[in-house]
Design an enzyme around this catalytic site. Sequence first.
Site, mmCIF file in Angstrom:
data_model
loop_
_atom_site.group_PDB
_atom_site.id
_atom_site.type_symbol
_atom_site.label_atom_id
_atom_site.label_comp_id
_atom_site.label_asym_id
_atom_site.label_seq_id
_atom_site.Cartn_x
_atom_site.Cartn_y
_atom_site.Cartn_z
ATOM 1 N N GLU A 255 -13.660 -12.671 31.941
ATOM 2 C CA GLU A 255 -14.749 -13.634 31.907
ATOM 3 C C GLU A 255 -15.415 -13.720 33.271
ATOM 4 O O GLU A 255 -14.897 -13.232 34.283
ATOM 5 C CB GLU A 255 -14.206 -15.009 31.466
ATOM 6 C CG GLU A 255 -15.230 -16.125 31.363
ATOM 7 C CD GLU A 255 -16.415 -15.787 30.454
ATOM 8 O OE1 GLU A 255 -17.222 -14.913 30.837
ATOM 9 O OE2 GLU A 255 -16.540 -16.420 29.401
ATOM 10 N N GLU B 4 0.837 -1.216 0.000
ATOM 11 C CA GLU B 4 0.000 0.000 0.000
ATOM 12 C C GLU B 4 0.868 1.260 0.000
ATOM 13 O O GLU B 4 0.580 2.231 -0.707
ATOM 14 C CB GLU B 4 -0.929 -0.032 1.205
ATOM 15 C CG GLU B 4 -2.053 -1.040 1.053
ATOM 16 C CD GLU B 4 -2.698 -1.416 2.367
ATOM 17 O OE1 GLU B 4 -3.755 -2.077 2.328
ATOM 18 O OE2 GLU B 4 -2.153 -1.090 3.438
ATOM 19 N N ASP C 265 -7.978 3.040 0.577
ATOM 20 C CA ASP C 265 -8.802 2.276 1.518
ATOM 21 C C ASP C 265 -7.952 1.688 2.640
ATOM 22 O O ASP C 265 -8.445 0.884 3.437
ATOM 23 C CB ASP C 265 -9.580 1.162 0.808
ATOM 24 C CG ASP C 265 -8.703 0.158 0.094
ATOM 25 O OD1 ASP C 265 -7.759 -0.340 0.719
ATOM 26 O OD2 ASP C 265 -8.959 -0.136 -1.087
ATOM 27 N N HIS D 96 -10.681 -15.074 22.409
ATOM 28 C CA HIS D 96 -9.320 -15.603 22.466
ATOM 29 C C HIS D 96 -9.239 -16.993 21.836
ATOM 30 O O HIS D 96 -10.241 -17.689 21.661
ATOM 31 C CB HIS D 96 -8.857 -15.687 23.923
ATOM 32 C CG HIS D 96 -9.707 -16.620 24.743
ATOM 33 N ND1 HIS D 96 -9.567 -17.990 24.718
ATOM 34 C CD2 HIS D 96 -10.733 -16.366 25.586
ATOM 35 C CE1 HIS D 96 -10.453 -18.549 25.520
ATOM 36 N NE2 HIS D 96 -11.173 -17.579 26.050
#
Length: 490
Positions: A370, A53, A82, A294
């Site tokens: 969690e 890019e 982009d 994960h």
Amino acid sequence: MSVARQVVVEADGGSRGNPGPAGYGAVVIDPATGEPLAEAAEYIGVATNNVAEYRGLIAGLTAAKALFPDAGDALRVHVRMDSKLVVEQMSGRWKIKHPDMKPLAARAAAILPPSSVTYEWIPRAQNKHADRLANEAMDAGRDGRTWEASASTAALDTPSARTASAPPPVQGPPGDQAAGAARARAALAAARGAAAPEGLFPMPGAQEPEPPVEAAPVTGAAAPAAEPSAAPAAEPSEAPVAPAPEPSTARVAPAPEPSATPVASAPEPTATPQTGWGSSPDLGAPATLVLLRHGETALTPQKRFSGSGGTDPELSATGRDQAERAAAHFAALSTVQEIVSSPLRRCRETAAAVAARLGLDVHVDEGLRETDFGAWEGLTFGEVRERHGDDLTAWLASPDAAPTGGGESFAEVAGRVAAARDRIVARYAGRTVLLVTHVTPIKTLVRLALGAPPEALFRMELSAASISAVAYYGDGNASVRLLNDTSHLR
């Protein structure tokens, strides 16, 4: 006296493998007519998307300068790409941290005075011309050929409304546009010879050595502004869950996918802004939370409860491979601007893999950990039913019930996850943020965005290393964009 001129440059680059066979494309456009004035493309060997890019940008700016050598400081170039990474770094809003990107950015910045160039990010669908040029170059390299401008069909994909967002043209002296375009093409044709600027229409055998790939890992966890921190406990496979009991039965069966944390119905104190169109919706750039679960740990395939109240397992070999695949996916997209992780080890390791590819830091938010499953940590659903049957039944029936031994209820988890969401959305308004977290937080964010009841969590599947996404607008609306995508793992 220099003549005031303005052009648009659209550039792109790609890598089939990231790193892999790579090429770039660039087109210089008359902003008044939308007519392509010059095209550049080249196969550059093995490189990453980001390197390709940047090479496309360098070629586009070089071509623009070659088109109007007499314009001097009066030349104005509006670059449209982009690649969020290139646009933000060249605009000065993002730091250039990766050592391989710095020399490329310096080359691009030296072609024209910084005040002469502006940058705009556009969706890939609006960058078809440059994209097709890059693919033509890669196809040519694959076949052992050199890309030829005369054989290019990339202009067929030129969007009809490509000039809509470009700044109004700076008018020069009156003249015929067709003649101007012809002069521009002649200038580029001449530049294609031995005196051609490096990277612009190179002849066979004159390719520039490729710098080291962007994919090289960086030290520590990574994401825009981040810093991993040690984490509490674990949740490798996510607590096994049973489907919500039917109203007419009292039977509780283990859920087919323990990795999805179940939730019972209950009023939602921290409900997320509703999705939908209001009388005056905010259609500005949303804060987009890309939710990455994960990778696997040793407990994941065993379907054991694994939250933040037990051990803090590391990724397994399979989990590390999943993290690398996710990292390659996000490097190819170049859209993630920030990374925020749960403090648990499996999330920080997954986040670090992505961060190393993107050259970002990793921020840690405790609210993304969690559920604490208390005495159930490390047990299978069947073992919990055997040892704590009454508590399990109560937990499945109400989001206010907590696991045996001082674990967290789903209502408590929803409260802290919603608070984390609000902090992150406020801090990164209008940006794309990768959240590396667990089953319960991801399902909770999706549920709240949909305005769904707690039992909706029983009806969502969430695989290890899967990707989901929710966008949050300034008017309070939320939009679920993706759920449980695992295509990057295949």
